[in-house]
Design an enzyme around this catalytic site. Structure first.
Site, mmCIF file in Angstrom:
data_model
loop_
_atom_site.group_PDB
_atom_site.id
_atom_site.type_symbol
_atom_site.label_atom_id
_atom_site.label_comp_id
_atom_site.label_asym_id
_atom_site.label_seq_id
_atom_site.Cartn_x
_atom_site.Cartn_y
_atom_site.Cartn_z
ATOM 1 N N GLY A 38 0.878 -1.192 0.209
ATOM 2 C CA GLY A 38 0.035 -0.078 0.059
ATOM 3 C C GLY A 38 0.784 1.320 0.021
ATOM 4 O O GLY A 38 0.365 2.388 -0.252
ATOM 5 N N ALA A 312 -0.919 9.594 -5.979
ATOM 6 C CA ALA A 312 -1.046 8.286 -6.178
ATOM 7 C C ALA A 312 -1.717 7.953 -7.415
ATOM 8 O O ALA A 312 -1.256 6.867 -8.243
ATOM 9 C CB ALA A 312 -1.987 7.706 -5.188
ATOM 10 N N HIS A 437 -30.790 18.738 -10.211
ATOM 11 C CA HIS A 437 -30.973 19.850 -9.137
ATOM 12 C C HIS A 437 -31.552 19.374 -8.150
ATOM 13 O O HIS A 437 -32.383 18.379 -8.157
ATOM 14 C CB HIS A 437 -31.605 20.732 -9.814
#
Ligand code: NAD
Length: 445
Positions: A38, A312, A437
């Protein structure tokens, strides 16, 4: 002899995503990692910081709840619980990456790789060989050569993310992405924050309209920001750490219990022994071409070690470029259309050219500004600070050159313009897309 189709050194987002993509294409991969899978992003960067940002956001919302007719009797931060949650988030995601790397075509090797020759690396005396090697070894925080920065309370983002308790006063050196994200989080946690920045503006790489307005918002929230402050020394005294800085020829001081150094990161070129295999360097990292090939054609480099924006998602895109080149697949990803976001409160985000860059490059442009204060959803959320700035070519093609946002969910909103720019769509395409909306996405209309 351990031989696979590809060796990848470094299991950060660039490394592990490329390994998974390669395995998905039927390639055998050896991926070598000396720390946690990671990389910086998952273990001591983007992910833990965003977990803290979420805690900070909740604290702010509780503080402002009276505006919404909700009675909250104030709140206190349980920093231990905040950090426990952050650790749990990191562990959950790390477990996910480890599981994915369990793919039958991928061998995850734990240890530090060094080059033995141009096609072989060694980990604890065991050799691994491949016809293609991808270096994805990342970066390290840069600590400038300023007296006193060796004090244990002068820390980088890495140590801050494992602090056991909150300091009362935090001085942050550098108003870049890391400095401002931590300024925002720590201020929400009740820490007295001062940011010292050597440039005239905060976030020097961002559009100046955004950096100026963000500085106003952060200052209003109680963060002290000093621009043109050149730090000279950190000294320990009776009142904690004294950070001395030069401000336009005068020496000034700020006192703090911890000092966070956030003045940039540097490519980690010490991670591997490049010896005489012929990989050339630039001043910032490993030199690569458009396909991420180094000066040794079958050796590729991706991510922070190349010294680009150090994002990243940039590393992931570069990994795809390298793999496509290895596989002989055409790759059209335009790395110049690189969105970036800062998770301050409010958030800021950008893609493409800034107004200053349009001027420097003498590109005729039109600037269109809209404001969150006229956006119904933002008013309902009581988050009306912010603007959207679209830069469009001043010709019949109306090419979108750049977009700069400050406001709620700017980090998510930037993706619509990134998608349009990636498709080469002109401004009128944006205007012909129906936006639901009431949503923040209407800020573009
Ligand atoms: P940065 O380059 O974004 O900012 C460093 C800041 O420090 C600049 O504003 C610079 O002018 C200032 N500075 C430099 N030397 C100084 C000095 N001696 N005194 C005072 N100020 C000084 O670097 P960073 O914030 O450390 O981040 C490192 C890298 O990580 C960046 O490339 C960034 O893009 C990346 N990153 C991205 C994210 C994100 O995408 N949200 C988050 C964290 C980090």
């Amino acid at each position: 002899m351990n031989r696979t189709d590809i060796i990848i050194v470094g299991a950060g987002p660039g490394g592990y995503e490329t390994a998974l993509l390669a395995a998905g294409r039927g390639k055998t991969v050896t991926i070598i990692e000396s720390g946690h899978v990671g990389g910086t992003c998952l273990n001591e960067g983007c992910i833990p910081t965003k977990s803290l940002c979420r805690s900070a956001e909740i604290i702010r919302e509780i503080g402002e709840s009276g505006t919404f007719g909700v009675m909250a009797d104030g709140c206190k931060v349980d920093f231990h619980a905040v950090m426990e949650r952050k650790n749990a988030v990191v562990e959950q995601l790390r477990g996910g990456v480890e599981a994915l790397l369990g793919h039958k075509l991928i061998s995850l090797v734990r240890g530090r790789a060094t080059f033995k020759s141009a096609d072989t690396v060694s980990v604890d005396g065991v050799e691994y060989t491949s016809s293609d090697i991808i270096i994805a070894t990342g970066s390290k925080a840069f600590v400038p050569d300023v007296p006193g920065t060796d004090d244990p309370d002068v820390i980088t983002s890495r140590e801050l993310l494992s602090m056991g308790s909150l300091p009362e006063r935090l001085c942050i050196i550098g108003a870049g992405v890391i400095g401002l994200e931590f300024a925002s989080v720590m201020s929400a946690f009740g820490v007295q924050v001062t940011v010292l920045e050597s440039c005239r503006e905060i976030l020097p790489r961002f559009d100046q309209d955004i950096s100026k307005r963000l500085k106003q918002c952060l200052s209003r929230s109680g963060i002290a920001i000093v621009n043109q402050a050149v730090v000279q020394a950190v000294e320990r005294g009776a009142d904690g750490l004294e950070v001395k800085y030069d401000l336009k020829g005068r020496t000034e001081s700020v006192f703090a219990d911890k000092v966070l150094v956030a003045v940039g990161r540097r490519a980690d070129l010490q991670a591997m022994n490049f010896g005489d295999i012929g990989v050339r360097m630039t001043g910032k990292g490993i030199e690569t071409d458009a396909d991420m090939q180094t000066s040794v054609p079958h050796i590729y480099a991706i991510g922070d070690v190349v010294g680009g924006y150090m994002l990243a998602h940039e590393a992931v895109a570069q990994g795809k470029k390298a793999l496509d080149h290895i596989c002989g697949i055409r790759n059209d990803i335009d790395l110049s259309i690189m969105p970036a976001a800062v998770f301050t409160s409010p958030e800021a985000a950008c893609v493409g050219l800034t107004e200053q860059q349009c001027k420097e490059q003498e590109i005729p442009y039109v600037c269109r500004k809209t404001f969150f204060r006229s956006n119904g959803k933002a008013v309902c959320m009581d988050q009306t600070d912010g603007l959207c700035k679209l830069l469009v070519s001043r010709d019949s093609q109306e090419r979108i050159l750049g977009c700069h946002l400050m406001g709620p969910h700017a980090s998510d909103l930037i993706q619509e313009i990134t998608a349009l720019m990636s498709c080469g769509a002109p401004l009128h395409r944006l205007e012909s897309i129906i936006h639901p909306h009431p949503t923040l996405s209407e800020v573009y209309l």
